[in-house]
Structures are given as C-alpha cells and as structure tokens.
Scaffold this active site. Structure first.
Site, short mmCIF file in Angstrom:
data_model
loop_
_atom_site.label_atom_id
_atom_site.label_comp_id
_atom_site.label_asym_id
_atom_site.label_seq_id
_atom_site.Cartn_x
_atom_site.Cartn_y
_atom_site.Cartn_z
N MET A 194 -53.27 102.62 -55.95
CA MET A 194 -54.35 102.74 -56.91
C MET A 194 -54.06 101.89 -58.15
O MET A 194 -53.00 101.30 -58.29
CB MET A 194 -54.55 104.20 -57.30
CG MET A 194 -55.02 105.08 -56.16
SD MET A 194 -56.66 104.62 -55.58
CE MET A 194 -56.81 105.76 -54.19
N CYS A 195 -55.00 101.88 -59.06
CA CYS A 195 -54.89 101.12 -60.29
C CYS A 195 -54.05 101.89 -61.32
O CYS A 195 -53.62 103.00 -61.08
CB CYS A 195 -56.28 100.85 -60.86
SG CYS A 195 -57.45 100.23 -59.64
N GLN A 196 -53.83 101.26 -62.46
CA GLN A 196 -53.20 101.96 -63.58
C GLN A 196 -53.98 101.68 -64.86
O GLN A 196 -54.59 100.62 -65.01
CB GLN A 196 -51.73 101.53 -63.75
CG GLN A 196 -50.84 102.09 -62.65
CD GLN A 196 -49.40 102.27 -63.11
OE1 GLN A 196 -49.07 102.21 -64.29
NE2 GLN A 196 -48.52 102.54 -62.16
N ILE B 98 -54.89 97.56 -64.78
CA ILE B 98 -54.40 96.69 -63.71
C ILE B 98 -54.89 97.28 -62.39
O ILE B 98 -54.85 98.48 -62.18
CB ILE B 98 -52.86 96.52 -63.73
CG1 ILE B 98 -52.13 97.85 -63.85
CG2 ILE B 98 -52.45 95.58 -64.84
CD1 ILE B 98 -50.61 97.72 -63.81
N ASN C 86 -59.29 104.57 -62.63
CA ASN C 86 -58.22 104.55 -61.62
C ASN C 86 -58.55 105.62 -60.59
O ASN C 86 -58.72 106.79 -60.92
CB ASN C 86 -56.87 104.85 -62.29
CG ASN C 86 -55.83 105.34 -61.29
OD1 ASN C 86 -55.85 104.98 -60.13
ND2 ASN C 86 -54.91 106.17 -61.76
#
Length: 271
Positions: A1-3, A78, A108
């Site tokens: 996953m994203c941050q 990100i 996220n």
C-alpha cells in the site's frame, strides 16, 4: 500500500527533515515505487509537486528535500498502486476548490465496491478509487453546506459521517486539509507526534540524519507530524486507534471520533 505524511503547525515550518526519511521509503527502504507527491499551503495558495517516478530516485523529490519551503500545512504521499495505472494524473495528493479555498487529499489503502453517484460538481481526472472518494467527500460537503463555510464542529461532524459511509468498503487511511485544519483518518495504520518545547534531537529511521530542533525553533513553536509509520528512532510517536478520525489545527489535536476500522489483516503494530 501507499504511505502518508502530513504536517500541521502554528508557525510556517519546513518539512525537509521528515521528508528526507519519507522519500527514502519510495523505492529504497520500502516498496512504494509508483509515484509520489507533496503539497504545501502558502497563505491561500498551494505549491504542489507530483512525479510518477519513485521518490527515492526522483530529481524533483531531491529538489523538495533541499528546498526549505515554509508552510503551516503539508500533505505528502508515496504510492504503491492498487487501482489505476501509474501515471501523473493518478499521483496523490489531489486538489479541488471549495468555498474559495483549496482542499488537498491523499489516501492510503484500497476501497472496493464503492461506486457513488457523482453529480458533476467534482469529477475525477484519473482512475483511482482515492480520487473518486475525494470527489464524493467534496460533493457531500458542498451539498450539506452550500456556499457557506461551516464552523469547525459542523465540518468535522460531516466529514465523520461521510467517512463512516466509505469505511466498510476497505482500507481508508487519509489526510485532508484546507490549509487551516488537517483531518486524518486512521483506518488501519497512522501515527503522529507533536513537537513542542522543550525540543530534542531527532534521528531518522530511513536516513543517516539527525537534527537538533532547539537550533531551528522558538519556544512557542508547535508542530504535529502525521505519518503511516514513525519516521524517527528516538521519539515517542502515538499510534492512532484503527477506526478513528482526528482534526488538527495549529499543531495540536482538537478532537477525535471513532469510525470503522479497516480490514483486520492490514492492522499492524507500529513501534
């Protein structure tokens, strides 16, 4: 996953130290290689940088890391793509105008089976679940309050109601700001720290970098940093309870309310 990374403070502050560690997670110390972005509020304006390249190897990210832009509200992201191709239009954070203010949003997680009716007031440009959810939240706020900016309690209550409707559809960690308030939703994993006097020296986890905050602050400064996982080794971060919505202003927590936790298998303990 994203941050996710957010900053909310009572005086304009640069985010260079935190961003240095955060950008390393985009392809060097972690696997989030599908683009990155950051938005800084400067008065009513927003300075925004987006890049579909991994942040750890992006010349634009290196510019931001060395550019001490001072802001009271910042959101960075990100990406590890789950829905939507890797492209500039799918790169967070997203931005829309409402009530004469810019609103910036980053997400996220992964939202499934969420296909709301959008009336055209706010439309996604890309094809991510994140931007669709953001447009729906903006639409909900505009429908509720028309052209009148609500007070803090009404605003937070309505975002809470909208978050409860999206929550059952999956992992929905997000940051949302209008340059005054910063609202954070912990669906599975989100942490924060408030730095204030007496300031200490902090050491990044992802970079060989330390900073003595006494040398770059005044005794009245107060800075809240929100991140998916703690960025430093030697500070006490607070884990936000999975299934909780928070509102920050001037570098402090104003309120929090329970929501719906995300999928249990996505919830991890953060040191």
């Amino acid at each position: 996953m994203c941050q996710l990374l957010g900053m909310n403070c009572n005086v304009p502050t640069d985010i260079c130290f935190s961003f240095s560690g955060f950008k390393a997670r985009g392809g060097r110390t972690d696997v989030h290689q599908d683009g990155w972005g950051i938005a800084f509020f400067e008065g009513k304006g927003v300075r925004q940088f987006l890049d579909p390249l991994p942040s750890a190897h992006s010349p634009v990210a290196e510019l931001v890391r060395n550019y001490p832009i001072k802001s009271t509200n910042v959101i960075a992201h990100i990406r590890k793509a789950t829905q939507g191709v890797v492209s500039l239009e799918n790169t967070h954070p997203f931005m829309r105008e409402l009530w004469g203010s810019y609103w910036v949003f980053a997400h996220n997680g992964n939202i499934l089976n969420f296909d709301p009716v959008l009336d055209g007031t706010f439309r996604p440009v890309g094809n991510t679940d994140s931007e669709k959810a953001f447009c729906w939240i903006m639409q909900g706020l505009q429908k509720k309050f028309g052209d009148v900016f609500p007070d803090q309690d009404k605003l937070f209550s309505t975002i809470h109601e909208l978050t409860l409707q999206i929550g059952p559809h999956g992992e929905f960690n997000f940051l949302l700001t209008n340059g005054d308030y910063l609202i954070a939703h912990a669906s599975t994993n989100l942490t924060y720290i408030v730095r204030k006097a007496p300031f200490l020296t902090a050491e990044l986890k992802d970079e060989d970098l330390t900073v003595d905050f006494n040398s770059v602050t005044t005794p009245l400064d107060r800075v809240a940093i929100i991140a998916t996982a703690p960025l430093t080794n030697n500070e006490q971060w607070t884990n936000m309870k999975p299934g909780s919505l928070w509102i920050f202003r001037d570098g402090q927590v104003l309120d929090s309310r329970d929501t719906i936790p995300g999928p249990a298998e996505k919830i991890k303990a953060c040191p």
